[in-house]
Design a protein around this motif. Structure first.
Motif, PDB file in Angstrom:
ATOM      1  N   MET A  82       0.854  -1.185   0.000  1.00 21.03           N
ATOM      2  CA  MET A  82       0.000   0.000   0.000  1.00 21.03           C
ATOM      3  C   MET A  82       0.889   1.234   0.000  1.00 21.03           C
ATOM      4  SD  MET A  82      -2.991  -1.382   2.499  1.00 21.03           S
ATOM      5  CE  MET A  82      -4.135  -0.128   2.003  1.00 21.03           C
ATOM      6  N   MET A  83       0.635   2.134  -0.950  1.00 22.03           N
ATOM      7  CA  MET A  83       1.479   3.305  -1.174  1.00 22.03           C
ATOM      8  C   MET A  83       0.669   4.588  -1.107  1.00 22.03           C
ATOM      9  SD  MET A  83       3.476   1.997  -4.598  1.00 22.03           S
ATOM     10  CE  MET A  83       4.933   3.002  -4.396  1.00 22.03           C
ATOM     11  N   THR A  84       1.393   5.687  -0.886  1.00 20.07           N
ATOM     12  CA  THR A  84       0.814   7.017  -1.063  1.00 20.07           C
ATOM     13  C   THR A  84       1.794   7.861  -1.863  1.00 20.07           C
ATOM     14  OG1 THR A  84       1.741   7.953   0.965  1.00 20.07           O
ATOM     15  CG2 THR A  84      -0.443   6.924   1.136  1.00 20.07           C
ATOM     16  N   HIS A  85       1.247   8.790  -2.618  1.00 20.61           N
ATOM     17  CA  HIS A  85       2.012   9.803  -3.349  1.00 20.61           C
ATOM     18  C   HIS A  85       1.200  11.078  -3.171  1.00 20.61           C
ATOM     19  CE1 HIS A  85       4.448   6.715  -5.269  1.00 20.61           C
ATOM     20  NE2 HIS A  85       3.307   6.046  -5.423  1.00 20.61           N
ATOM     21  N   ALA A  86       1.789  12.073  -2.527  1.00 20.18           N
ATOM     22  CA  ALA A  86       1.019  13.277  -2.211  1.00 20.18           C
ATOM     23  C   ALA A  86       1.897  14.507  -2.325  1.00 20.18           C
ATOM     24  CB  ALA A  86       0.455  13.185  -0.798  1.00 20.18           C
ATOM     25  N   PRO A  87       1.290  15.655  -2.682  1.00 24.63           N
ATOM     26  CA  PRO A  87       2.054  16.908  -2.637  1.00 24.63           C
ATOM     27  C   PRO A  87       2.678  17.038  -1.248  1.00 24.63           C
ATOM     28  CG  PRO A  87      -0.092  17.276  -3.631  1.00 24.63           C
ATOM     29  CD  PRO A  87      -0.107  15.876  -3.072  1.00 24.63           C
ATOM     30  N   HIS A  88       3.895  17.512  -1.179  1.00 26.68           N
ATOM     31  CA  HIS A  88       4.631  17.453   0.091  1.00 26.68           C
ATOM     32  C   HIS A  88       4.003  18.266   1.214  1.00 26.68           C
ATOM     33  CE1 HIS A  88       6.570  21.318  -0.698  1.00 26.68           C
ATOM     34  NE2 HIS A  88       7.211  21.223   0.449  1.00 26.68           N
ATOM     35  N   GLN A  89       3.098  19.170   0.921  1.00 30.27           N
ATOM     36  CA  GLN A  89       2.431  19.931   1.980  1.00 30.27           C
ATOM     37  C   GLN A  89       1.065  19.345   2.331  1.00 30.27           C
ATOM     38  OE1 GLN A  89       2.576  23.860   0.304  1.00 30.27           O
ATOM     39  NE2 GLN A  89       4.608  24.252   1.157  1.00 30.27           N
ATOM     40  N   SER A  90       0.706  18.203   1.721  1.00 32.80           N
ATOM     41  CA  SER A  90      -0.616  17.601   1.961  1.00 32.80           C
ATOM     42  C   SER A  90      -0.513  16.120   2.271  1.00 32.80           C
ATOM     43  CB  SER A  90      -1.495  17.793   0.720  1.00 32.80           C
ATOM     44  OG  SER A  90      -1.604  19.153   0.387  1.00 32.80           O
ATOM     45  N   THR A  91       0.569  15.669   2.864  1.00 36.63           N
ATOM     46  CA  THR A  91       0.745  14.228   3.070  1.00 36.63           C
ATOM     47  C   THR A  91      -0.268  13.633   4.042  1.00 36.63           C
ATOM     48  OG1 THR A  91       2.433  14.650   4.743  1.00 36.63           O
ATOM     49  CG2 THR A  91       3.198  14.255   2.487  1.00 36.63           C
ATOM     50  N   GLU A  92      -0.812  14.438   4.964  1.00 40.49           N
ATOM     51  CA  GLU A  92      -1.762  13.895   5.939  1.00 40.49           C
ATOM     52  C   GLU A  92      -3.102  13.527   5.304  1.00 40.49           C
ATOM     53  OE1 GLU A  92      -1.971  18.198   5.597  1.00 40.49           O
ATOM     54  OE2 GLU A  92      -0.316  16.985   6.295  1.00 40.49           O
ATOM     55  N   THR A  93      -3.385  14.005   4.099  1.00 38.95           N
ATOM     56  CA  THR A  93      -4.641  13.668   3.420  1.00 38.95           C
ATOM     57  C   THR A  93      -4.397  12.778   2.198  1.00 38.95           C
ATOM     58  OG1 THR A  93      -4.532  15.695   2.099  1.00 38.95           O
ATOM     59  CG2 THR A  93      -5.774  15.801   4.187  1.00 38.95           C
ATOM     60  N   LEU A  97      -3.151   3.775  -1.732  1.00 36.72           N
ATOM     61  CA  LEU A  97      -3.348   3.009  -2.963  1.00 36.72           C
ATOM     62  C   LEU A  97      -2.903   1.569  -2.750  1.00 36.72           C
ATOM     63  CD1 LEU A  97      -1.760   5.631  -5.391  1.00 36.72           C
ATOM     64  CD2 LEU A  97      -4.197   5.275  -4.923  1.00 36.72           C
ATOM     65  N   GLY A  98      -3.795   0.625  -3.060  1.00 32.63           N
ATOM     66  CA  GLY A  98      -3.471  -0.791  -2.941  1.00 32.63           C
ATOM     67  C   GLY A  98      -3.311  -1.437  -4.304  1.00 32.63           C
ATOM     68  N   CYS A 115       5.619   4.013   1.397  1.00 30.84           N
ATOM     69  CA  CYS A 115       5.096   2.648   1.472  1.00 30.84           C
ATOM     70  C   CYS A 115       4.509   2.524   2.863  1.00 30.84           C
ATOM     71  CB  CYS A 115       6.199   1.624   1.249  1.00 30.84           C
ATOM     72  SG  CYS A 115       5.613  -0.085   1.408  1.00 30.84           S
ATOM     73  N   VAL A 116       3.186   2.529   2.944  1.00 34.47           N
ATOM     74  CA  VAL A 116       2.511   2.575   4.239  1.00 34.47           C
ATOM     75  C   VAL A 116       2.051   1.198   4.719  1.00 34.47           C
ATOM     76  CG1 VAL A 116       1.819   4.980   3.936  1.00 34.47           C
ATOM     77  CG2 VAL A 116       0.280   3.158   3.185  1.00 34.47           C
ATOM     78  N   SER A 117       2.463   0.146   4.029  1.00 37.34           N
ATOM     79  CA  SER A 117       2.067  -1.202   4.431  1.00 37.34           C
ATOM     80  C   SER A 117       3.173  -1.858   5.258  1.00 37.34           C
ATOM     81  CB  SER A 117       1.745  -2.056   3.200  1.00 37.34           C
ATOM     82  OG  SER A 117       2.842  -2.112   2.319  1.00 37.34           O
ATOM     83  N   GLU A 118       2.830  -2.986   5.861  1.00 37.91           N
ATOM     84  CA  GLU A 118       3.801  -3.741   6.658  1.00 37.91           C
ATOM     85  C   GLU A 118       4.666  -4.635   5.790  1.00 37.91           C
ATOM     86  OE1 GLU A 118       1.786  -5.750   9.843  1.00 37.91           O
ATOM     87  OE2 GLU A 118       0.947  -3.865  10.608  1.00 37.91           O
ATOM     88  N   ILE A 119       4.373  -4.692   4.498  1.00 34.40           N
ATOM     89  CA  ILE A 119       5.178  -5.446   3.539  1.00 34.40           C
ATOM     90  C   ILE A 119       5.752  -4.455   2.538  1.00 34.40           C
ATOM     91  CG2 ILE A 119       3.798  -7.554   3.812  1.00 34.40           C
ATOM     92  CD1 ILE A 119       2.479  -6.849   1.072  1.00 34.40           C
ATOM     93  N   PRO A 120       6.835  -4.812   1.834  1.00 37.83           N
ATOM     94  CA  PRO A 120       7.366  -3.899   0.817  1.00 37.83           C
ATOM     95  C   PRO A 120       6.310  -3.583  -0.235  1.00 37.83           C
ATOM     96  CG  PRO A 120       8.925  -5.653   1.265  1.00 37.83           C
ATOM     97  CD  PRO A 120       7.645  -6.021   1.971  1.00 37.83           C
ATOM     98  N   CYS A 121       6.435  -2.414  -0.827  1.00 38.95           N
ATOM     99  CA  CYS A 121       5.540  -1.981  -1.895  1.00 38.95           C
ATOM    100  C   CYS A 121       6.233  -2.208  -3.231  1.00 38.95           C
ATOM    101  CB  CYS A 121       5.203  -0.499  -1.736  1.00 38.95           C
ATOM    102  SG  CYS A 121       4.247  -0.151  -0.258  1.00 38.95           S
ATOM    103  N   VAL A 122       5.514  -2.776  -4.169  1.00 37.46           N
ATOM    104  CA  VAL A 122       6.028  -3.011  -5.512  1.00 37.46           C
ATOM    105  C   VAL A 122       5.081  -2.337  -6.490  1.00 37.46           C
ATOM    106  CG1 VAL A 122       6.623  -4.752  -7.257  1.00 37.46           C
ATOM    107  CG2 VAL A 122       7.079  -5.198  -4.828  1.00 37.46           C
ATOM    108  N   ALA A 123       5.650  -1.632  -7.461  1.00 32.80           N
ATOM    109  CA  ALA A 123       4.835  -0.971  -8.475  1.00 32.80           C
ATOM    110  C   ALA A 123       5.510  -1.079  -9.836  1.00 32.80           C
ATOM    111  CB  ALA A 123       4.612   0.500  -8.125  1.00 32.80           C
TER     112      ALA A 123
END
Length: 139
Positions: A82-93, A97-98, A115-123
């Motif tokens: 599970m990943m996130t990609h966010a503008p650097h001033q908006s990471t809390e929102t 993505l799974g 990578c917000v999961s407990e396992i590595p993220c692969v994309a």
């Protein structure tokens, strides 16, 4: 001069053109190259340091990138984790993505990837220009 015979002779002596080939790479045969930060890339097409490219990328579980920009658009599909990609001033929102999710990070947009999961993220990644990672200062 018999042009038909001349043409036939040219066809017979012309070098054979290679037939298009399908490229198949089983996951077990990906050639992962790990950066000092622990992020791994497996090249699929192109050279990421010279031109546009496609690659698999693996982020360690819990990784949070520093804010940075890229000078080319980056497109991805999450394969695992599970990943996130966010503008650097908006990471809390940031949207989490799974598997199967798509993302696009526009060039020149300061962002943080995690990578917000407990396992590595692969994309799967496609970038329409060469790879770069340009840190930005926090405001």
């Amino acid at each position: 001069m018999n042009y038909a015979i001349l043409g036939l002779g040219l066809l017979m002596t012309a070098p054979a053109f290679a037939e298009p080939q399908i490229t198949n790479v089983p996951a077990s045969q990906l050639d992962w190259q790990t950066t000092p930060e622990g992020v791994a890339f497996a090249a699929l097409d192109g050279n990421r340091f010279e031109t546009s490219y496609m690659a698999m990328v693996r982020l360690p579980a819990g990784l949070i990138s520093p804010p940075h920009v890229k000078t080319a658009n980056m497109y991805g599909i999450v394969v695992e984790g599970m990943m996130t990609h966010a503008p650097h001033q908006s990471t809390e929102t940031a949207t989490v993505l799974g598997t199967g999710a798509f993302y696009k990070v526009p060039k020149d947009l300061a962002h943080v990837s995690s990578c917000v999961s407990e396992i590595p993220c692969v994309a799967f990644l496609y970038q329409d220009g060469q790879f770069d990672f340009l840190p930005v200062t926090q405001p």
